[in-house]
Structures are given as C-alpha cells and as structure tokens.
Design a protein around this motif. Structure first.
Motif, PDB file in Angstrom:
ATOM      1  N   LYS A  61      -5.925 -22.691  -3.240  1.00 11.49           N
ATOM      2  CA  LYS A  61      -5.538 -24.025  -2.764  1.00 11.49           C
ATOM      3  C   LYS A  61      -4.298 -24.000  -1.876  1.00 11.49           C
ATOM      4  CE  LYS A  61      -7.444 -26.398  -6.763  1.00 11.49           C
ATOM      5  NZ  LYS A  61      -7.139 -27.178  -7.977  1.00 11.49           N
ATOM      6  N   SER A  62      -3.550 -22.909  -1.889  1.00  8.87           N
ATOM      7  CA  SER A  62      -2.319 -22.855  -1.096  1.00  8.87           C
ATOM      8  C   SER A  62      -2.645 -22.535   0.362  1.00  8.87           C
ATOM      9  CB  SER A  62      -1.348 -21.817  -1.661  1.00  8.87           C
ATOM     10  OG  SER A  62      -1.708 -20.521  -1.257  1.00  8.87           O
ATOM     11  N   PRO A  63      -1.812 -23.005   1.273  1.00  9.58           N
ATOM     12  CA  PRO A  63      -2.067 -22.755   2.700  1.00  9.58           C
ATOM     13  C   PRO A  63      -2.052 -21.272   3.074  1.00  9.58           C
ATOM     14  CG  PRO A  63      -0.262 -24.332   2.396  1.00  9.58           C
ATOM     15  CD  PRO A  63      -0.659 -23.850   1.052  1.00  9.58           C
ATOM     16  N   THR A  64      -1.273 -20.474   2.337  1.00  8.42           N
ATOM     17  CA  THR A  64      -1.176 -19.049   2.651  1.00  8.42           C
ATOM     18  C   THR A  64      -2.225 -18.218   1.924  1.00  8.42           C
ATOM     19  OG1 THR A  64       0.374 -18.649   0.847  1.00  8.42           O
ATOM     20  CG2 THR A  64       1.326 -19.220   3.005  1.00  8.42           C
ATOM     21  N   GLY A  65      -2.897 -18.835   0.949  1.00  7.46           N
ATOM     22  CA  GLY A  65      -3.880 -18.095   0.160  1.00  7.46           C
ATOM     23  C   GLY A  65      -3.247 -17.204  -0.876  1.00  7.46           C
ATOM     24  N   GLU A  66      -1.970 -17.472  -1.188  1.00  4.02           N
ATOM     25  CA  GLU A  66      -1.245 -16.663  -2.164  1.00  4.02           C
ATOM     26  C   GLU A  66      -0.637 -17.553  -3.236  1.00  4.02           C
ATOM     27  OE1 GLU A  66       1.679 -14.560   0.077  1.00  4.02           O
ATOM     28  OE2 GLU A  66       0.225 -13.230   0.985  1.00  4.02           O
ATOM     29  N   PHE A  67      -0.423 -16.999  -4.401  1.00  3.94           N
ATOM     30  CA  PHE A  67       0.298 -17.666  -5.481  1.00  3.94           C
ATOM     31  C   PHE A  67       1.403 -16.715  -5.899  1.00  3.94           C
ATOM     32  CE2 PHE A  67       0.889 -18.269 -10.112  1.00  3.94           C
ATOM     33  CZ  PHE A  67       1.450 -19.522 -10.066  1.00  3.94           C
ATOM     34  N   GLU A  68       2.628 -17.151  -5.760  1.00  4.40           N
ATOM     35  CA  GLU A  68       3.757 -16.284  -6.077  1.00  4.40           C
ATOM     36  C   GLU A  68       4.593 -16.888  -7.192  1.00  4.40           C
ATOM     37  OE1 GLU A  68       6.127 -15.204  -2.699  1.00  4.40           O
ATOM     38  OE2 GLU A  68       4.372 -14.836  -1.457  1.00  4.40           O
ATOM     39  N   PHE A  69       5.142 -16.015  -8.024  1.00  2.16           N
ATOM     40  CA  PHE A  69       6.117 -16.424  -9.027  1.00  2.16           C
ATOM     41  C   PHE A  69       7.046 -15.252  -9.279  1.00  2.16           C
ATOM     42  CE2 PHE A  69       2.450 -14.860 -11.377  1.00  2.16           C
ATOM     43  CZ  PHE A  69       3.007 -13.998 -12.302  1.00  2.16           C
ATOM     44  N   SER A  70       8.189 -15.544  -9.850  1.00  2.00           N
ATOM     45  CA  SER A  70       9.191 -14.518 -10.081  1.00  2.00           C
ATOM     46  C   SER A  70       8.875 -13.722 -11.344  1.00  2.00           C
ATOM     47  CB  SER A  70      10.574 -15.159 -10.226  1.00  2.00           C
ATOM     48  OG  SER A  70      11.514 -14.184 -10.627  1.00  2.00           O
ATOM     49  N   LEU A  71       8.918 -12.424 -11.230  1.00  2.00           N
ATOM     50  CA  LEU A  71       8.747 -11.567 -12.398  1.00  2.00           C
ATOM     51  C   LEU A  71      10.031 -11.487 -13.222  1.00  2.00           C
ATOM     52  CD1 LEU A  71       6.691  -8.634 -10.866  1.00  2.00           C
ATOM     53  CD2 LEU A  71       5.862 -10.492 -12.306  1.00  2.00           C
ATOM     54  N   LEU A  72      11.136 -11.977 -12.648  1.00  2.00           N
ATOM     55  CA  LEU A  72      12.416 -11.924 -13.341  1.00  2.00           C
ATOM     56  C   LEU A  72      12.724 -13.205 -14.111  1.00  2.00           C
ATOM     57  CD1 LEU A  72      14.540 -10.180 -10.570  1.00  2.00           C
ATOM     58  CD2 LEU A  72      13.390  -9.149 -12.531  1.00  2.00           C
ATOM     59  N   GLU A  73      11.955 -14.258 -13.867  1.00  2.00           N
ATOM     60  CA  GLU A  73      12.131 -15.514 -14.579  1.00  2.00           C
ATOM     61  C   GLU A  73      11.569 -15.353 -15.991  1.00  2.00           C
ATOM     62  OE1 GLU A  73      11.566 -19.343 -12.283  1.00  2.00           O
ATOM     63  OE2 GLU A  73       9.723 -19.171 -13.462  1.00  2.00           O
ATOM     64  N   THR A  74      12.315 -15.768 -17.004  1.00  2.00           N
ATOM     65  CA  THR A  74      11.850 -15.623 -18.379  1.00  2.00           C
ATOM     66  C   THR A  74      11.916 -16.954 -19.118  1.00  2.00           C
ATOM     67  OG1 THR A  74      14.038 -14.990 -19.202  1.00  2.00           O
ATOM     68  CG2 THR A  74      12.561 -13.203 -18.490  1.00  2.00           C
ATOM     69  N   TYR A  75      11.264 -16.976 -20.273  1.00  2.08           N
ATOM     70  CA  TYR A  75      11.149 -18.198 -21.053  1.00  2.08           C
ATOM     71  C   TYR A  75      11.493 -17.916 -22.512  1.00  2.08           C
ATOM     72  CZ  TYR A  75       8.483 -19.727 -16.998  1.00  2.08           C
ATOM     73  OH  TYR A  75       8.106 -20.040 -15.725  1.00  2.08           O
ATOM     74  N   ASP A  76      12.166 -18.872 -23.136  1.00  2.49           N
ATOM     75  CA  ASP A  76      12.433 -18.828 -24.569  1.00  2.49           C
ATOM     76  C   ASP A  76      11.541 -19.887 -25.202  1.00  2.49           C
ATOM     77  OD1 ASP A  76      14.457 -17.024 -23.895  1.00  2.49           O
ATOM     78  OD2 ASP A  76      16.010 -18.567 -23.937  1.00  2.49           O
ATOM     79  N   VAL A  77      10.776 -19.510 -26.219  1.00  5.52           N
ATOM     80  CA  VAL A  77       9.804 -20.421 -26.821  1.00  5.52           C
ATOM     81  C   VAL A  77       9.865 -20.379 -28.343  1.00  5.52           C
ATOM     82  CG1 VAL A  77       8.193 -20.239 -24.878  1.00  5.52           C
ATOM     83  CG2 VAL A  77       7.943 -18.693 -26.820  1.00  5.52           C
ATOM     84  N   GLU A  78       9.305 -21.437 -28.947  1.00  8.64           N
ATOM     85  CA  GLU A  78       9.103 -21.475 -30.389  1.00  8.64           C
ATOM     86  C   GLU A  78       7.635 -21.800 -30.637  1.00  8.64           C
ATOM     87  OE1 GLU A  78      10.600 -23.684 -34.462  1.00  8.64           O
ATOM     88  OE2 GLU A  78      11.608 -24.128 -32.580  1.00  8.64           O
ATOM     89  N   PHE A  79       7.007 -21.061 -31.535  1.00  3.56           N
ATOM     90  CA  PHE A  79       5.599 -21.279 -31.826  1.00  3.56           C
ATOM     91  C   PHE A  79       5.430 -22.506 -32.723  1.00  3.56           C
ATOM     92  CE2 PHE A  79       5.423 -17.208 -29.989  1.00  3.56           C
ATOM     93  CZ  PHE A  79       4.135 -17.051 -29.513  1.00  3.56           C
ATOM     94  N   THR A  80       4.518 -23.376 -32.325  1.00  2.00           N
ATOM     95  CA  THR A  80       4.264 -24.614 -33.058  1.00  2.00           C
ATOM     96  C   THR A  80       3.092 -24.474 -34.012  1.00  2.00           C
ATOM     97  OG1 THR A  80       2.889 -25.401 -31.230  1.00  2.00           O
ATOM     98  CG2 THR A  80       5.215 -26.050 -31.223  1.00  2.00           C
ATOM     99  N   SER A  81       2.360 -23.390 -33.890  1.00  2.00           N
ATOM    100  CA  SER A  81       1.270 -23.085 -34.819  1.00  2.00           C
ATOM    101  C   SER A  81       1.011 -21.585 -34.787  1.00  2.00           C
ATOM    102  CB  SER A  81       0.001 -23.864 -34.461  1.00  2.00           C
ATOM    103  OG  SER A  81      -0.434 -23.550 -33.166  1.00  2.00           O
ATOM    104  N   ASP A  82       0.292 -21.104 -35.785  1.00  2.00           N
ATOM    105  CA  ASP A  82      -0.035 -19.678 -35.843  1.00  2.00           C
ATOM    106  C   ASP A  82      -0.923 -19.310 -34.661  1.00  2.00           C
ATOM    107  OD1 ASP A  82       1.299 -19.746 -38.243  1.00  2.00           O
ATOM    108  OD2 ASP A  82      -0.476 -19.443 -39.489  1.00  2.00           O
ATOM    109  N   PHE A  83      -0.693 -18.125 -34.107  1.00  2.00           N
ATOM    110  CA  PHE A  83      -1.511 -17.615 -33.008  1.00  2.00           C
ATOM    111  C   PHE A  83      -1.611 -16.108 -33.153  1.00  2.00           C
ATOM    112  CE2 PHE A  83      -2.065 -16.104 -28.572  1.00  2.00           C
ATOM    113  CZ  PHE A  83      -3.239 -16.773 -28.273  1.00  2.00           C
ATOM    114  N   LYS A  84      -2.835 -15.639 -33.365  1.00  2.00           N
ATOM    115  CA  LYS A  84      -3.076 -14.208 -33.609  1.00  2.00           C
ATOM    116  C   LYS A  84      -2.182 -13.764 -34.778  1.00  2.00           C
ATOM    117  CE  LYS A  84      -5.542 -13.610 -29.671  1.00  2.00           C
ATOM    118  NZ  LYS A  84      -6.875 -13.121 -29.606  1.00  2.00           N
ATOM    119  N   ASN A  85      -1.268 -12.817 -34.566  1.00  2.00           N
ATOM    120  CA  ASN A  85      -0.385 -12.343 -35.645  1.00  2.00           C
ATOM    121  C   ASN A  85       0.989 -13.007 -35.634  1.00  2.00           C
ATOM    122  OD1 ASN A  85      -2.337 -10.547 -36.563  1.00  2.00           O
ATOM    123  ND2 ASN A  85      -1.668  -8.941 -35.167  1.00  2.00           N
ATOM    124  N   ILE A  86       1.164 -14.029 -34.828  1.00  2.00           N
ATOM    125  CA  ILE A  86       2.457 -14.708 -34.711  1.00  2.00           C
ATOM    126  C   ILE A  86       2.402 -15.993 -35.534  1.00  2.00           C
ATOM    127  CG2 ILE A  86       4.142 -15.681 -33.131  1.00  2.00           C
ATOM    128  CD1 ILE A  86       2.773 -13.940 -30.919  1.00  2.00           C
TER     129      ILE A  86
END
Length: 93
Positions: free
Chosen positions: A30-55
């Motif tokens: 859908k992008s005009p350049t035909g590419e989707f870019e994101f930073s590999l250095l951007e990180t996220y801190d999360v909390e699990f709201t329900s069980d998922f696999k072994n977490i």
C-alpha cells in the motif's frame, strides 16, 4: 440417563509470525515506495494480560523487538508499558 457432554471449548486461532509478516507485506504493497520500514533498534516493554504459550499472565518483558510486540499484540495478550525509541544519531559538525 441423558447423554451429557461438557461444552466444547472455543478454539481461538493463534496468530503466527507468518501472519505478522503478511501484515508487513500488505503495508508495503500500500505504500508509494512498495516498502515497509521500521527500526530494529526500537524496543517495547510489555505486560502479559493472559497466558500465551509458556508465558503466564502478569509476566513483564522489557526491550522486546517490534516483531515480537506485533506477534503478542496480534494475539491480544499484552499491554504496552513503554515504547523505547531508537537512539538518535549524533550529527557531525
């Protein structure tokens, strides 16, 4: 005696990495350049709201990648605590 069965558990389709990558592919198409870019250095801190696999629910993870965040988020099992922006490059004078 009547034949009683326990109600069947509703199976929830688990989103996979293949599904996450398909979203990236769709965004690129859908992008005009035909590419989707994101930073590999951007990180996220999360909390699990329900069980998922072994977490287990309530577990907190810090510094996960965008791909991991998108996977957990697509499955609806995390709340975002903090988004850590990628470090800015210092300009040379």
């Amino acid at each position: 005696m009547a034949d009683e069965k326990a109600p069947a558990k509703k199976e929830v389709a688990v989103k996979t990495l293949k599904d996450v990558y398909q979203v990236y592919t769709d965004k690129a198409a859908k992008s005009p350049t035909g590419e989707f870019e994101f930073s590999l250095l951007e990180t996220y801190d999360v909390e699990f709201t329900s069980d998922f696999k072994n977490i287990k629910k309530g577990y907190k993870m810090n510094g996960i990648s965008k791909v991991a965040f998108d996977l957990y988020n697509a499955n609806g099992v995390v709340d975002l605590i903090n988004k850590n922006e990628a470090p800015k490059e210092e300009e040379e004078n």
